[in-house]
Design an enzyme around this catalytic site. Structure first.
Site, PDB file in Angstrom:
ATOM      1  N   ARG A 126     -47.056  13.157  -4.200  1.00 42.98           N
ATOM      2  CA  ARG A 126     -46.076  12.522  -5.112  1.00 42.98           C
ATOM      3  C   ARG A 126     -44.919  13.443  -5.476  1.00 42.98           C
ATOM      4  NH1 ARG A 126     -50.403  10.058  -8.165  1.00 42.98           N
ATOM      5  NH2 ARG A 126     -50.740   7.968  -7.337  1.00 42.98           N
ATOM      6  N   LYS A 148     -30.171  13.184  -0.126  1.00 42.67           N
ATOM      7  CA  LYS A 148     -30.559  12.005   0.656  1.00 42.67           C
ATOM      8  C   LYS A 148     -31.541  12.459   1.724  1.00 42.67           C
ATOM      9  CE  LYS A 148     -26.770   8.730   0.373  1.00 42.67           C
ATOM     10  NZ  LYS A 148     -25.702   8.064   1.145  1.00 42.67           N
ATOM     11  N   GLU A 190     -17.916  15.933  10.616  1.00 41.91           N
ATOM     12  CA  GLU A 190     -18.116  15.700   9.172  1.00 41.91           C
ATOM     13  C   GLU A 190     -17.068  16.471   8.364  1.00 41.91           C
ATOM     14  OE1 GLU A 190     -20.127  13.440   8.033  1.00 41.91           O
ATOM     15  OE2 GLU A 190     -21.887  13.273   9.329  1.00 41.91           O
ATOM     16  N   LYS A 236     -18.578  17.687  -1.543  1.00 40.22           N
ATOM     17  CA  LYS A 236     -19.848  16.954  -1.582  1.00 40.22           C
ATOM     18  C   LYS A 236     -20.527  17.134  -2.940  1.00 40.22           C
ATOM     19  CE  LYS A 236     -23.623  15.016   0.597  1.00 40.22           C
ATOM     20  NZ  LYS A 236     -24.347  14.673   1.777  1.00 40.22           N
ATOM     21  N   GLU A 246     -25.387   6.670  -5.606  1.00 39.69           N
ATOM     22  CA  GLU A 246     -24.481   5.781  -4.879  1.00 39.69           C
ATOM     23  C   GLU A 246     -24.399   4.407  -5.531  1.00 39.69           C
ATOM     24  OE1 GLU A 246     -24.689   6.742  -0.681  1.00 39.69           O
ATOM     25  OE2 GLU A 246     -24.141   4.692  -0.237  1.00 39.69           O
ATOM     26  N   ARG A 251     -19.802   7.787  -4.091  1.00 39.97           N
ATOM     27  CA  ARG A 251     -20.536   8.493  -3.045  1.00 39.97           C
ATOM     28  C   ARG A 251     -20.366   7.801  -1.690  1.00 39.97           C
ATOM     29  NH1 ARG A 251     -26.322  11.704  -3.209  1.00 39.97           N
ATOM     30  NH2 ARG A 251     -26.294  12.244  -0.995  1.00 39.97           N
ATOM     31  N   ASN A 255     -19.315   8.091   3.532  1.00 43.40           N
ATOM     32  CA  ASN A 255     -19.711   7.367   4.748  1.00 43.40           C
ATOM     33  C   ASN A 255     -18.528   6.915   5.574  1.00 43.40           C
ATOM     34  OD1 ASN A 255     -22.594   7.431   4.425  1.00 43.40           O
ATOM     35  ND2 ASN A 255     -22.219   6.159   2.620  1.00 43.40           N
ATOM     36  N   HIS A 258     -18.997   6.062   9.231  1.00 44.15           N
ATOM     37  CA  HIS A 258     -20.428   5.936   9.519  1.00 44.15           C
ATOM     38  C   HIS A 258     -20.855   4.498   9.811  1.00 44.15           C
ATOM     39  CE1 HIS A 258     -20.372  10.032   8.153  1.00 44.15           C
ATOM     40  NE2 HIS A 258     -21.679  10.173   8.247  1.00 44.15           N
ATOM     41  N   HIS A 262     -22.968   4.578  12.933  1.00 46.82           N
ATOM     42  CA  HIS A 262     -24.411   4.308  12.965  1.00 46.82           C
ATOM     43  C   HIS A 262     -24.747   3.225  13.994  1.00 46.82           C
ATOM     44  CE1 HIS A 262     -25.391   6.013   8.680  1.00 46.82           C
ATOM     45  NE2 HIS A 262     -25.350   6.950   9.604  1.00 46.82           N
ATOM     46  N   HIS A 275     -25.088  12.817  16.287  1.00 48.09           N
ATOM     47  CA  HIS A 275     -24.662  12.052  15.112  1.00 48.09           C
ATOM     48  C   HIS A 275     -23.165  12.248  14.844  1.00 48.09           C
ATOM     49  CE1 HIS A 275     -24.695  10.253  11.137  1.00 48.09           C
ATOM     50  NE2 HIS A 275     -24.198  11.362  10.629  1.00 48.09           N
TER      51      HIS A 275
HETATM   52  P1  NAD Z   1     -30.153  18.137  14.550  1.00 44.01           P
HETATM   53  O1  NAD Z   1     -30.858  18.397  13.298  1.00 44.01           O
HETATM   54  O2  NAD Z   1     -30.787  17.235  15.533  1.00 44.01           O
HETATM   55  O3  NAD Z   1     -29.870  19.551  15.249  1.00 44.01           O
HETATM   56  C1  NAD Z   1     -29.236  19.585  16.500  1.00 44.01           C
HETATM   57  C2  NAD Z   1     -29.998  20.395  17.545  1.00 44.01           C
HETATM   58  O4  NAD Z   1     -29.705  21.781  17.357  1.00 44.01           O
HETATM   59  C3  NAD Z   1     -31.501  20.282  17.487  1.00 44.01           C
HETATM   60  O5  NAD Z   1     -31.985  20.313  18.809  1.00 44.01           O
HETATM   61  C4  NAD Z   1     -31.924  21.548  16.752  1.00 44.01           C
HETATM   62  O6  NAD Z   1     -33.241  21.950  17.055  1.00 44.01           O
HETATM   63  C5  NAD Z   1     -30.904  22.541  17.245  1.00 44.01           C
HETATM   64  N1  NAD Z   1     -30.568  23.623  16.340  1.00 44.01           N
HETATM   65  C6  NAD Z   1     -30.343  23.529  15.013  1.00 44.01           C
HETATM   66  N2  NAD Z   1     -29.904  24.682  14.536  1.00 44.01           N
HETATM   67  C7  NAD Z   1     -29.852  25.562  15.563  1.00 44.01           C
HETATM   68  C8  NAD Z   1     -29.438  26.904  15.695  1.00 44.01           C
HETATM   69  N3  NAD Z   1     -28.917  27.568  14.672  1.00 44.01           N
HETATM   70  N4  NAD Z   1     -29.541  27.491  16.894  1.00 44.01           N
HETATM   71  C9  NAD Z   1     -29.999  26.788  17.973  1.00 44.01           C
HETATM   72  N5  NAD Z   1     -30.376  25.502  17.921  1.00 44.01           N
HETATM   73  C10 NAD Z   1     -30.295  24.891  16.725  1.00 44.01           C
HETATM   74  O7  NAD Z   1     -28.679  17.563  14.303  1.00 44.01           O
HETATM   75  P2  NAD Z   1     -27.663  17.688  13.074  1.00 44.01           P
HETATM   76  O8  NAD Z   1     -26.362  17.296  13.634  1.00 44.01           O
HETATM   77  O9  NAD Z   1     -27.803  18.953  12.348  1.00 44.01           O
HETATM   78  O10 NAD Z   1     -28.176  16.555  12.065  1.00 44.01           O
HETATM   79  C11 NAD Z   1     -28.067  15.194  12.367  1.00 44.01           C
HETATM   80  C12 NAD Z   1     -28.918  14.410  11.385  1.00 44.01           C
HETATM   81  O11 NAD Z   1     -28.416  14.614  10.061  1.00 44.01           O
HETATM   82  C13 NAD Z   1     -28.918  12.925  11.619  1.00 44.01           C
HETATM   83  O12 NAD Z   1     -30.242  12.461  11.617  1.00 44.01           O
HETATM   84  C14 NAD Z   1     -28.159  12.364  10.419  1.00 44.01           C
HETATM   85  O13 NAD Z   1     -28.612  11.086  10.045  1.00 44.01           O
HETATM   86  C15 NAD Z   1     -28.475  13.383   9.371  1.00 44.01           C
HETATM   87  N6  NAD Z   1     -27.511  13.415   8.256  1.00 44.01           N
HETATM   88  C16 NAD Z   1     -27.994  13.332   7.000  1.00 44.01           C
HETATM   89  C17 NAD Z   1     -27.125  13.403   5.923  1.00 44.01           C
HETATM   90  C18 NAD Z   1     -27.670  13.384   4.526  1.00 44.01           C
HETATM   91  O14 NAD Z   1     -26.885  13.298   3.577  1.00 44.01           O
HETATM   92  N7  NAD Z   1     -28.973  13.475   4.338  1.00 44.01           N
HETATM   93  C19 NAD Z   1     -25.749  13.562   6.137  1.00 44.01           C
HETATM   94  C20 NAD Z   1     -25.282  13.651   7.455  1.00 44.01           C
HETATM   95  C21 NAD Z   1     -26.177  13.567   8.517  1.00 44.01           C
HETATM   96  N1  GLY Z   2     -23.902  11.847   3.906  1.00 49.26           N
HETATM   97  C1  GLY Z   2     -23.677  10.821   2.947  1.00 49.26           C
HETATM   98  C2  GLY Z   2     -24.207  11.115   1.599  1.00 49.26           C
HETATM   99  O1  GLY Z   2     -24.800  12.142   1.363  1.00 49.26           O
HETATM  100  O2  GLY Z   2     -24.056  10.312   0.731  1.00 49.26           O
END
Ligand code: NAD
Ligand code: GLY
Length: 381
Positions: A126, A148, A190, A236, A246, A251, A255, A258, A262, A275
């Site tokens: 929890r 998020k 981004e 941010k 949001e 907030r 997006n 997005h 998406h 992404h």
């Molecule tokens: P990812 O997490 O898939 O990382 C990309 C690749 O790089 C992976 O293969 C990872 O293992 C590798 N990697 C990461 N750091 C490394 C490093 N320093 N050296 C070598 N390899 C490395 O991709 P991302 O672009 O970081 O994240 C995308 C995700 O983030 C999506 O799922 C998206 O929905 C999410 N996201 C969330 C929010 C939020 O507010 N929570 C905002 C934007 C995106």
């Molecule tokens: N990446 C969108 C948010 O955090 O709201």
């Protein structure tokens, strides 16, 4: 020297984002101030853990923590699922001595690790505390901040999730040296987004940095990159603090790009595009749809396209995904109301409006404009 951006949330949930080169070695020291016990579990992926898990673990031990367990799951958006989550619950359950509610999770990785581990922390026992140690540009400027968390479900991106704020964020820019250049470029989408929604100078920062490819070279403008990360985090932090859940529409401006982004990711089974690449295509779509809707001036579309192109990101919608397929996916977007998608549209660079309902005919016209103007150049092979 680390720079710090404060996220002033209420209810004892405020936290700091630490930004700087080489600060993984200080994670333990800072975490000591926020952790409720000396037990920590690092959760990561093999390509990241092989470079950085030991540094983080050593730093925790040096700060008085027990040697942390390290739990790994495979890299890739396709592992951001309930199956992965189930395995991670199992891995935590099997740890001996058993973990308790004061155990701290350390999310070491990109946005996938951050989102999955954040949701694990939100739900296991929890609720556990966690810290974010982002290792991609995208995670440093966006996903590690704001709480998020979640996983994808069927064709829906982040459909299952929770708001759960981290206790601290450590963006060690030195970790970007091992990041594949395509991932670095994807993260810059981004940053361009923050340029469009708030601070146009970030677009110039992205262009200045992206000319150099990887950040390993001696001529790479590190100060520009870390300044862009700090400014993105400041935007941010401010937006999240004013509209954490949001509810006001503020907030939602995060997006921008997005909605179609998406849909492009889902239509291509999360395999073809990073992404950030899908967001780049989505930002061009938002500019075209905004133009058709009479909100976005053509000059802004040109500016967004120039930024995307210079950052070596794709502009074109995939030829093999129809407008019908994209529109069908829009109804499942989390921002939809009664199945009708809501858009964030740009009125000028640095000025956007959220929650705009656009007629389906205008969406189709905007997509047609994008297909006519922007062809396949820049699409990743
Ligand atoms: P990812 O997490 O898939 O990382 C990309 C690749 O790089 C992976 O293969 C990872 O293992 C590798 N990697 C990461 N750091 C490394 C490093 N320093 N050296 C070598 N390899 C490395 O991709 P991302 O672009 O970081 O994240 C995308 C995700 O983030 C999506 O799922 C998206 O929905 C999410 N996201 C969330 C929010 C939020 O507010 N929570 C905002 C934007 C995106
Ligand atoms: N990446 C969108 C948010 O955090 O709201």
């Amino acid at each position: 020297m680390a720079e710090i951006v404060h996220v002033p949330l209420d209810g004892g949930r405020a936290y700091d984002i630490h930004i700087g080169a080489g600060l993984l070695t200080n994670v333990g020291e800072v975490v000591n101030g926020v952790a409720r016990s000396n037990r920590a579990v690092i959760v990561s992926q093999p390509p990241i853990a092989k470079h950085y898990a030991k540094t983080v673990a050593d730093s925790l031990v040096a700060a008085g923590f027990d040697a942390p367990d390290v739990v790994l799951f495979p890299a890739g958006e396709r592992y951001k699922t309930h199956r992965t989550l189930e395995k991670l619950y199992g891995a935590l359950y099997e740890l001996r001595p058993a973990i308790d509610r004061k155990t701290l999770l350390v999310a070491l990785g990109g946005g996938v690790v951050g989102d999955v581990v954040g949701f694990l922390a939100a739900t296991y026992l929890r609720g556990l505390d966690y810290v974010q140690v982002p290792t991609t540009l995208l995670a440093m400027v966006d996903s590690s901040v704001g709480g998020k968390t979640g996983i994808d479900y069927r064709a829906g991106k982040n459909l299952i999730g929770a708001f759960h704020q981290p206790r601290a964020v450590f963006a060690d820019t030195a970790t970007l040296r091992t990041l594949p250049v395509r991932e670095l470029q994807a993260g810059s989408a981004e940053v361009i987004k923050y340029g469009v929604i708030r601070l146009p100078r970030l677009i110039d920062d992205v262009i200045a940095s992206s000319e150099f490819g990887t950040i390993c070279g001696p001529r790479y403008p590190h100060a520009v990159l870390s300044g862009a990360i700090r400014r993105s985090c400041e935007i941010k932090a401010e937006v999240v603090t004013r509209d954490e859940y949001e509810t006001t529409g503020l907030r939602a401006i995060l997006n921008f790009g997005h909605t179609i982004g998406h849909a492009v990711e889902a239509a291509t089974n999360y395999r073809r595009y990073k992404h950030g690449e899908a967001v780049a295509i989505g930002m061009i779509a938002a500019a075209c749809i905004g133009e058709v809707a009479g909100v976005t001036p053509p000059q802004v579309r040109d500016d967004v396209r120039r930024a995307v192109f210079n950052a070596k990101l794709p502009s074109a919608l995939p030829d093999d995904v129809s407008d019908d397929a994209l529109i069908a996916l829009l109804g499942r977007d989390k921002k939809s109301e009664n199945g009708a998608p809501k858009f964030v549209l740009a009125r000028a660079l640095g000025d956007v409006v959220s929650g705009v309902a656009v007629e389906e005919s205008a969406i189709r016209e905007g997509l047609a404009m994008q297909r006519a103007k922007y062809t396949a150049e820049g699409v990743p092979s």
